[in-house]
Design a protein around this motif. Structure first.
Motif, mmCIF file in Angstrom:
data_model
loop_
_atom_site.group_PDB
_atom_site.id
_atom_site.type_symbol
_atom_site.label_atom_id
_atom_site.label_comp_id
_atom_site.label_asym_id
_atom_site.label_seq_id
_atom_site.Cartn_x
_atom_site.Cartn_y
_atom_site.Cartn_z
ATOM 1 N N LEU A 77 77.302 101.262 92.395
ATOM 2 C CA LEU A 77 77.250 101.862 91.071
ATOM 3 C C LEU A 77 75.986 102.698 90.926
ATOM 4 O O LEU A 77 75.017 102.494 91.665
ATOM 5 N N PRO A 78 75.958 103.619 89.983
ATOM 6 C CA PRO A 78 74.752 104.437 89.806
ATOM 7 C C PRO A 78 73.587 103.625 89.264
ATOM 8 O O PRO A 78 73.771 102.615 88.594
ATOM 9 N N ALA A 79 72.383 104.087 89.562
ATOM 10 C CA ALA A 79 71.184 103.476 88.988
ATOM 11 C C ALA A 79 70.848 104.101 87.639
ATOM 12 O O ALA A 79 70.236 103.456 86.786
ATOM 13 N N LEU A 80 71.241 105.350 87.448
ATOM 14 C CA LEU A 80 71.032 106.059 86.176
ATOM 15 C C LEU A 80 72.259 105.825 85.301
ATOM 16 O O LEU A 80 73.370 106.220 85.653
ATOM 17 N N LEU A 81 72.043 105.189 84.142
ATOM 18 C CA LEU A 81 73.158 104.690 83.351
ATOM 19 C C LEU A 81 73.100 105.196 81.909
ATOM 20 O O LEU A 81 72.015 105.391 81.356
ATOM 21 N N PRO A 82 74.268 105.367 81.274
ATOM 22 C CA PRO A 82 74.290 105.813 79.879
ATOM 23 C C PRO A 82 73.924 104.680 78.920
ATOM 24 O O PRO A 82 74.109 103.496 79.227
ATOM 25 N N ARG A 83 73.460 105.051 77.755
ATOM 26 C CA ARG A 83 73.023 104.071 76.763
ATOM 27 C C ARG A 83 74.179 103.293 76.133
ATOM 28 O O ARG A 83 74.035 102.098 75.846
ATOM 29 N N GLU A 84 75.313 103.919 75.914
ATOM 30 C CA GLU A 84 76.356 103.363 75.060
ATOM 31 C C GLU A 84 76.810 101.954 75.446
ATOM 32 O O GLU A 84 76.923 101.080 74.557
ATOM 33 N N PRO A 85 77.085 101.645 76.721
ATOM 34 C CA PRO A 85 77.510 100.276 77.044
ATOM 35 C C PRO A 85 76.452 99.241 76.706
ATOM 36 O O PRO A 85 76.775 98.113 76.305
ATOM 37 N N TYR A 86 75.174 99.599 76.843
ATOM 38 C CA TYR A 86 74.096 98.652 76.551
ATOM 39 C C TYR A 86 73.892 98.494 75.052
ATOM 40 O O TYR A 86 73.429 97.450 74.589
ATOM 41 N N GLY A 107 69.238 115.743 75.274
ATOM 42 C CA GLY A 107 68.824 114.708 74.333
ATOM 43 C C GLY A 107 69.618 113.430 74.419
ATOM 44 O O GLY A 107 69.438 112.530 73.594
ATOM 45 N N GLY A 108 70.517 113.323 75.414
ATOM 46 C CA GLY A 108 71.284 112.094 75.591
ATOM 47 C C GLY A 108 70.426 110.974 76.158
ATOM 48 O O GLY A 108 69.572 111.205 77.020
ATOM 49 N N ASP A 109 70.637 109.737 75.670
ATOM 50 C CA ASP A 109 69.846 108.579 76.107
ATOM 51 C C ASP A 109 70.436 107.942 77.358
ATOM 52 O O ASP A 109 71.657 107.707 77.443
ATOM 53 N N TYR A 110 69.559 107.638 78.292
ATOM 54 C CA TYR A 110 69.938 106.976 79.537
ATOM 55 C C TYR A 110 68.919 105.882 79.853
ATOM 56 O O TYR A 110 67.855 105.800 79.225
ATOM 57 N N LEU A 111 69.243 105.066 80.825
ATOM 58 C CA LEU A 111 68.309 104.048 81.302
ATOM 59 C C LEU A 111 68.428 103.931 82.804
ATOM 60 O O LEU A 111 69.458 104.297 83.394
ATOM 61 N N LEU A 112 67.374 103.407 83.432
ATOM 62 C CA LEU A 112 67.438 103.027 84.841
ATOM 63 C C LEU A 112 67.844 101.560 84.880
ATOM 64 O O LEU A 112 67.194 100.716 84.273
ATOM 65 N N GLY A 113 68.932 101.274 85.590
ATOM 66 C CA GLY A 113 69.561 99.967 85.502
ATOM 67 C C GLY A 113 68.684 98.802 85.915
ATOM 68 O O GLY A 113 68.233 98.747 87.066
ATOM 69 N N PRO A 114 68.455 97.844 85.004
ATOM 70 C CA PRO A 114 67.764 96.606 85.370
ATOM 71 C C PRO A 114 68.750 95.579 85.920
ATOM 72 O O PRO A 114 68.387 94.674 86.650
ATOM 73 N N THR A 115 70.012 95.727 85.534
ATOM 74 C CA THR A 115 71.117 94.885 85.974
ATOM 75 C C THR A 115 72.391 95.552 85.457
ATOM 76 O O THR A 115 72.326 96.396 84.572
ATOM 77 N N HIS A 116 73.554 95.202 86.032
ATOM 78 C CA HIS A 116 74.726 96.055 85.845
ATOM 79 C C HIS A 116 75.946 95.359 85.242
ATOM 80 O O HIS A 116 77.079 95.794 85.478
ATOM 81 N N GLU A 117 75.754 94.312 84.450
ATOM 82 C CA GLU A 117 76.914 93.625 83.879
ATOM 83 C C GLU A 117 77.844 94.575 83.124
ATOM 84 O O GLU A 117 79.069 94.537 83.278
ATOM 85 N N GLU A 118 77.271 95.405 82.278
ATOM 86 C CA GLU A 118 78.076 96.301 81.452
ATOM 87 C C GLU A 118 78.901 97.261 82.311
ATOM 88 O O GLU A 118 80.093 97.508 82.025
ATOM 89 N N ILE A 119 78.292 97.834 83.330
ATOM 90 C CA ILE A 119 78.969 98.867 84.108
ATOM 91 C C ILE A 119 80.064 98.259 84.987
ATOM 92 O O ILE A 119 81.142 98.847 85.149
ATOM 93 N N PHE A 120 79.802 97.080 85.535
ATOM 94 C CA PHE A 120 80.854 96.393 86.286
ATOM 95 C C PHE A 120 82.023 96.045 85.366
ATOM 96 O O PHE A 120 83.194 96.167 85.753
ATOM 97 N N THR A 121 81.705 95.590 84.161
ATOM 98 C CA THR A 121 82.764 95.235 83.214
ATOM 99 C C THR A 121 83.644 96.446 82.906
ATOM 100 O O THR A 121 84.880 96.350 82.898
ATOM 101 N N LEU A 122 83.023 97.590 82.675
ATOM 102 C CA LEU A 122 83.785 98.803 82.375
ATOM 103 C C LEU A 122 84.591 99.269 83.591
ATOM 104 O O LEU A 122 85.701 99.798 83.446
ATOM 105 N N MET A 123 84.034 99.087 84.807
ATOM 106 C CA MET A 123 84.764 99.471 86.005
ATOM 107 C C MET A 123 86.038 98.631 86.150
ATOM 108 O O MET A 123 87.118 99.158 86.436
ATOM 109 N N VAL A 124 85.929 97.324 85.915
ATOM 110 C CA VAL A 124 87.105 96.463 86.013
ATOM 111 C C VAL A 124 88.084 96.775 84.881
ATOM 112 O O VAL A 124 89.310 96.767 85.074
#
Length: 566
Positions: A77-86, A107-124
């Motif tokens: 998964l990417p390390a650069l992640l969007p704000r919305e799932p978090y 001006g869109g908000d992003y984060l560098l992933g500390p952990t990926h629960e949200e992104i894995f959940t969305l992938m599944v």
């Protein structure tokens, strides 16, 4: 067996150092830098040099093999992640200042992933639509980012680190329990193959959430975690997770509460001295603010409050100590003389040691005055019982009562039964066998890959340098040419023979470097077997040394190759 390339030190992009780095505090930091495994790029950010990358890759390989063995599937998964799932799970705010936040040019908000629960959940959620698609275990080995306030201890506490995180997705809680057990067993095999001494300890879930959580800890002086270990039974827990059952006592016969003058006794120490009682007979009441609201925390006077436990209880709320301004705003709260009886508009939590029926000497909410015979449950009520004291050596084991031992350790893994926290927030459903939606239940499982390298260095190094277990070492054998042309020729010849037999070889063929420096470097670098082409090179005889035991023996080249490839 495939021929492995020979790594010549004359061509190796790494330099060993004689002196410890000026900022190094722990053994792994000192040795990994001195032996040419890593170099500092910035505070908490590290570059892995060729030898270090080989060790890191070996840890990754072992992790992959054991994850694949339980049927897990690797993704990236990417390390650069969007704000919305978090935002959806609340963790954009919960993570606080540890989260690296940034904006793109729009001006869109992003984060560098500390952990990926949200992104894995969305992938599944995107890939799985039916009960037939589950259960599934997915994992990745990926860089994580946390903005540590005080990066220290080399790669042990960095702002960028390598982690294996895996996630299980099941239809029911029984399936989650099975996935959790599979990971627990896989982790045991991983750490045994790595050669790590470890403990499995009960832990708190913290910001991750979930119903069950265990840590894998590697005992080491450099560790930032403290765990309690029972010498009599199998109880082991991070001290933040040590909790005792509430045991009410009979307060019949305890006289009525009575105020007593106690001038100049704002501390437990001064109070105990004036009344000539043990501090354990007094009740300490620490005031904190939880999202701005004042909360009192009661513990026996001889114990300290563990703020990590308090914060974990109220998470994700912000917990702060009260200030002078807070006392000015609340004149009913008298600094140094606060007692739980009669507190108005203050939530009161207490340690289980302040059980119903226990009697205390505590503040009377008046200056220079305390009260004695103040009984929990009679004279004051406790809103919630939470084990909030700092655990001490010798505290009774919650399971068997034996005195606990405390040790420092490095956290190398953490497993969680998350349940449906993230599935609820992100609406992860699949169609069940009856055609109705089923909310998926999840587990989250992490291994600190780069941390494991540091933990191994801490546990296995000696006074000469690093000393890697065979499966993790950057080479199978370190061949040293003592210096003369004939010795170098023999060293290169035996290196090629070992390589042809499938061994990974590091050969010190550096010209103009003294034998003493080469021998010192071979011990510092820590390959488990060292082969020296030295004084008997003309006879075709080499010396084989065991790096860990120091045992040496002289062998012909053919004997040495046979021994090392057996």
């Amino acid at each position: 067996m495939a021929k492995a390339p020979v790594q010549r030190m004359s061509q190796l992009m790494a330099k060993t150092l004689r002196d410890d780095p000026a900022d190094a505090e722990v053994l792994s930091h000192k040795l990994l830098v001195r032996a040419g495994y890593v170099r500092r790029t910035a505070a908490g950010i590290w570059t892995w040099l060729p030898l270090g990358k080989k060790v890191l890759a070996n840890v990754e390989r072992i992790v992959r093999e054991e994850m694949d063995a339980i049927g897990a599937q690797e993704v990236l998964l990417p390390a650069l992640l969007p704000r919305e799932p978090y935002d959806a799970t609340g963790r954009w705010d919960e993570y606080g200042p540890e989260l690296f936040r940034l904006q793109d040019r729009k001006g869109g908000d992003y984060l560098l992933g500390p952990t990926h629960e949200e992104i894995f959940t969305l992938m599944v959620k995107d890939q799985a639509s039916s009960y037939k698609d589950l259960p599934v275990i997915l994992y990745q080995i990926q860089s994580k980012f946390r903005d540590e306030a005080r990066p220290r201890a080399g790669i042990l506490r960095g702002r960028e680190f390598l982690m294996k995180d895996s996630y299980s997705f099941d239809l029911e809680d029984e399936g989650l329990a099975k996935s959790y057990a599979l990971h627990r067993q896989a982790y045991q095999r991983i750490y045994e193959r790595l050669g790590l001494d470890y403990r499995i300890c009960a832990a708190t879930a913290g910001a991750m959430g979930g119903s069950k959580s265990e840590e894998f800890l590697a005992p080491a002086e450099a560790g930032e975690d403290t765990f309690a270990d029972c010498p009599n039974c199998d109880f082991a827990a991070n001290t933040e997770a040590v909790a005792y059952a509430l045991k009410p006592v009979d307060a019949t016969g305890v006289p009525a509460a009575e105020e007593i003058p106690t001038p100049d006794t704002p501390t437990i120490e001064t109070l105990a001295a004036q009344l000539d009682v043990d501090a354990s007979a007094t009740l300490k009441n620490l005031l904190v603010k939880v999202d701005g609201e004042i909360v009192a925390v009661g513990v026996p006077g001889d114990r300290e409050v563990d703020m990590d436990k308090v914060e974990a209880h109220f998470a994700p709320a912000v917990v702060e100590l009260v200030t002078e301004a807070d006392f000015i705003a609340r004149p009913d709260l008298v600094r140094g003389y606060v007692g739980p009886q009669g507190l108005d508009k203050v939530t009161y939590i207490a340690d289980p040691r302040v059980a119903p029926g226990t009697a205390w000497i505590t503040g009377a909410n008046k200056a220079d005055t305390h009260a004695k015979n103040v009984v929990a449950g009679r004279d004051f009520e406790v809103d919630a019982y939470v084990d909030v004291v700092v655990v001490r050596e010798g505290d009774p084991c919650p399971t068997c009562g034996t005195g606990l031992k405390l040790d420092r350790a490095i956290e190398i893994g953490h497993i969680f039964q998350l349940g449906r926290k993230y599935a609820d927030a992100l609406k992860l459903d699949v169609l069940g066998q009856n055609g109705k939606p089923v909310r998926v239940t999840m587990g989250s499982y992490g291994i600190g890959v780069s941390r494991a390298v540091a933990a191994l260095a801490e546990q296995t190094a000696d006074d000469k340098g690093l000393c890697w277990p065979a499966e993790v070492a950057p080479a199978d054998v370190h061949v040293v040419a003592a210096g003369k042309a004939l010795q170098t020729e023999l060293a290169l010849d035996v290196s090629e023979k070992l390589s042809a037999a499938g061994l990974r070889v590091l050969v010190d063929d550096r010209a103009g470097v003294s034998p003493g420096v080469k021998f010192t470097d071979s011990e510092l670098i820590g390959v488990p077997r060292i082969l020296v082409a030295g004084r008997r090179a003309a006879e075709g005889v080499v010396e084989l040394k065991d790096r860990r035991t120091g045992e040496r023996e002289e062998l012909t080249v053919d004997e040495a190759v046979a021994r090392l490839t057996a």
